[in-house]
Motif scaffolding. Structure first.
Motif, PDB file in Angstrom:
ATOM      1  N   CYS A 168      -3.022   8.506   7.980  1.00  0.00           N
ATOM      2  CA  CYS A 168      -3.696   7.842   7.169  1.00  0.00           C
ATOM      3  C   CYS A 168      -5.262   7.988   7.774  1.00  0.00           C
ATOM      4  CB  CYS A 168      -3.225   6.331   7.249  1.00  0.00           C
ATOM      5  SG  CYS A 168      -3.696   5.255   8.741  1.00  0.00           S
ATOM      6  N   PRO A 207       0.745  -1.063  -0.067  1.00  0.00           N
ATOM      7  CA  PRO A 207       0.106   0.017  -0.095  1.00  0.00           C
ATOM      8  C   PRO A 207       0.769   1.464   0.011  1.00  0.00           C
ATOM      9  CG  PRO A 207      -0.803  -1.514   1.592  1.00  0.00           C
ATOM     10  CD  PRO A 207       0.550  -2.084   1.203  1.00  0.00           C
ATOM     11  N   SER A 208       1.935   1.382   0.725  1.00  0.00           N
ATOM     12  CA  SER A 208       2.710   2.556   0.846  1.00  0.00           C
ATOM     13  C   SER A 208       3.431   2.802  -0.495  1.00  0.00           C
ATOM     14  CB  SER A 208       3.579   2.372   1.827  1.00  0.00           C
ATOM     15  OG  SER A 208       3.090   2.411   3.257  1.00  0.00           O
ATOM     16  N   GLN A 211      -6.897   4.536   3.810  1.00  0.00           N
ATOM     17  CA  GLN A 211      -6.232   5.362   2.732  1.00  0.00           C
ATOM     18  C   GLN A 211      -4.819   5.940   3.610  1.00  0.00           C
ATOM     19  OE1 GLN A 211      -8.725   8.691   1.554  1.00  0.00           O
ATOM     20  NE2 GLN A 211      -7.145   9.773   0.400  1.00  0.00           N
ATOM     21  N   SER A 256       2.433   1.838  -3.495  1.00  0.00           N
ATOM     22  CA  SER A 256       1.618   2.165  -4.389  1.00  0.00           C
ATOM     23  C   SER A 256       0.871   3.575  -4.250  1.00  0.00           C
ATOM     24  CB  SER A 256       0.148   1.255  -4.122  1.00  0.00           C
ATOM     25  OG  SER A 256      -0.620   1.858  -5.288  1.00  0.00           O
ATOM     26  N   SER A 257       0.924   3.971  -2.911  1.00  0.00           N
ATOM     27  CA  SER A 257       0.612   5.493  -2.411  1.00  0.00           C
ATOM     28  C   SER A 257       1.636   6.287  -3.178  1.00  0.00           C
ATOM     29  CB  SER A 257       0.265   5.593  -1.312  1.00  0.00           C
ATOM     30  OG  SER A 257      -0.634   4.994  -0.825  1.00  0.00           O
TER      31      SER A 257
END
Length: 486
Positions: free
Chosen positions: A348, A146-147, A444, A149-150
């Protein structure tokens, strides 16, 4: 020509911008390289990631370029990235960080989705060729999907990539070495599962393996943290049998070496430059904001309010242990914010039910939670500390087992089955301290801005600061029960 040749690998990991040890590492490298090469033996020098950590003023001011300059001057030939390089630098800064590197960066499981290949500053693998030995160097880093990708990257699971590379390179190299920023446990699993790796040079979990660890035919080595040790792996290759006949590991204590004077001078000059960049004022405070870990403070409430505002949430949560230094009345600089919030931690947001939020808050006020020592996931403090909140008013009973009796959300009673949007810190999504946060939905991540960069914006809002001096937690006592009727 002798039947065997010897390869020496010097390696470091997880220096985390502890620049004080780096001049000694430079001397260690130079001393041993000269000795071994004089004997006609081969030498490779590599770093296994997290050399850079933005908690240091020099790394922060240069976005890691000072680290690269140090590595150039120290004699590194190869490096891979850790999570501190990969997900604490904005993509454009990471793309620029290595532009003057004289060493090769290897990143086998990191892709730039815009070009669907390894980033321009890295290669997926290397074959280092001597006259009598071919060494394949592979490298992978921990896949915080996730990190990454962000941040605009694609990070892939390492095992399939390692297997593919080993199969493709089997006839092109004699010795196979993996630079792994996955952690000790993952390295052990790799060594047990994957055939063909002679050595794994590890990182991430800060394990100090004095003589390495042999798992099957693979030697796993790791040097601890902060440059306290330099790792040395010695490998002997038999040309006739085409086999590794001996491999061993040891650690050199960097304290045993004198600092390199030129590198020491360079670091002093870079520190002065960094201060000039980061000491300019970003705001002016009317009141002190004091950090305290074991009780509610306006600073803790302000941090929670800052996260709430940044994420657009109804509620903000931030543990007081994140605050490592006071902010004093008067002008404050970004260097002050760095000292107070050195963590590579981001905001987040997560959606929780009222019941889940209540469980989080109940757990947060238990003494064992407040006093719990935290490590990893970017946290640079010591303990969890008291939970700062914003958007909440909480009445609780203290004691050995504290208990919440009432929660209001923005002036309204909390509803157990209603969903609430909660802004907090991303380390909770990795360290699993609060299981109910992980059970939330619509998670998020707000990257690349770190908490100090968020505060640099909100600290200019006097209204938010003033409101932070209003208590959110109210300790109450239950009225004594009347005597039961006779």
């Amino acid at each position: 020509m002798a039947d065997t040749c010897t390869l020496h690998m010097l390696h470091t990991n997880d220096l985390h911008s502890h620049f004080a040890t780096m001049p000694r590492i430079a001397t260690c490298f130079r001393t041993h390289r000269e000795k071994w090469e004089h004997r006609g033996e081969h030498v490779l020098i590599a770093d296994i990631g997290d050399h850079m950590d933005r908690m240091d003023i020099k790394s922060e001011a240069s976005y890691g370029k000072v680290n690269v300059s140090v590595m150039n001057r120290t004699g590194y030939e190869y490096a891979t990235i850790g999570n501190n390089e990969g997900i604490t630098l904005p993509k454009e800064r990471l793309n620029d960080m290595y532009e003057e590197a004289v060493f090769t960066v290897i990143a086998g499981n990191l892709l730039d989705p815009q070009i669907q290949t390894t980033p321009k500053w890295a290669v997926p693998y290397v074959i280092h060729e001597y006259q009598d030995l071919r060494v394949a160097l592979l490298a992978v880093t921990i896949p915080f999907i996730p990190s990454y990708s962000s941040m605009g990257w694609e990070i892939r699971e390492p095992i399939p990539i390692i297997r593919e590379q080993l199969a493709a390179l089997r006839d092109r190299a004699d010795v196979f070495v993996l630079l792994s920023h996955l952690g000790y446990q993952a390295d052990c699993r790799l060594a047990a599962k994957i055939e063909g790796l002679d050595v794994i040079l590890g990182a991430h979990t800060h394990h100090t393996l004095q003589q390495g660890e042999r798992i099957g035919k693979t030697l796993v080595a790791q040097t601890g943290k902060f440059g306290q040790h330099v790792g040395h792996v010695r490998l002997v290759w038999n040309r006739k049998t085409q086999q590794v006949t001996d491999v061993s590991a040891e650690l050199f204590a960097t304290a045993d070496y004198l600092p390199d004077e030129e590198l020491t001078t360079f670091l002093f000059e870079e520190h002065v430059k960094a201060e000039q960049i980061l000491l300019h004022p970003v705001a002016e405070l009317e009141h002190n904001l004091q950090a305290a870990w074991m009780e509610e403070t306006p600073f803790g409430s302000f941090l929670a309010a800052s996260i709430r505002s940044w994420t657009g949430a109804e509620i903000g949560l931030a543990n007081g242990g994140l605050l490592l230094a006071d902010l004093h009345q008067g002008k404050i600089s970004f260097a002050d914010l760095l000292q107070s919030l050195p963590h590579p931690i981001n905001a987040c947001a997560v959606t929780l039910t009222g019941a889940q939020l209540t469980n989080v808050l109940e757990q947060a006020i238990q003494p064992e939670t407040i006093q719990r020592e935290l490590r990893g996931c970017g946290f640079r403090g010591k303990v969890e500390g008291w939970m700062g909140v914003d958007g909440l008013r909480i009445r609780y009973i203290a004691g050995e087992h504290p208990h919440i009796v009432q929660i209001e959300v923005n002036g309204q009673p909390l509803v157990m089955d209603r969903e609430y949007r909660v802004g907090t810190v991303d380390m909770y999504m990795y360290n699993r301290l609060f299981p109910d946060l992980l059970q939330g939905s619509q998670i998020q991540f707000f990257l690349p801005q770190m908490l100090r960069e968020v505060v640099a914006q909100t600290v200019m809002d006097q209204r938010v600061i003033q409101q932070s001096f209003l208590p959110r937690w109210e300790q109450v006592t239950l009225p004594e029960e009347k005597d039961a009727p006779q």
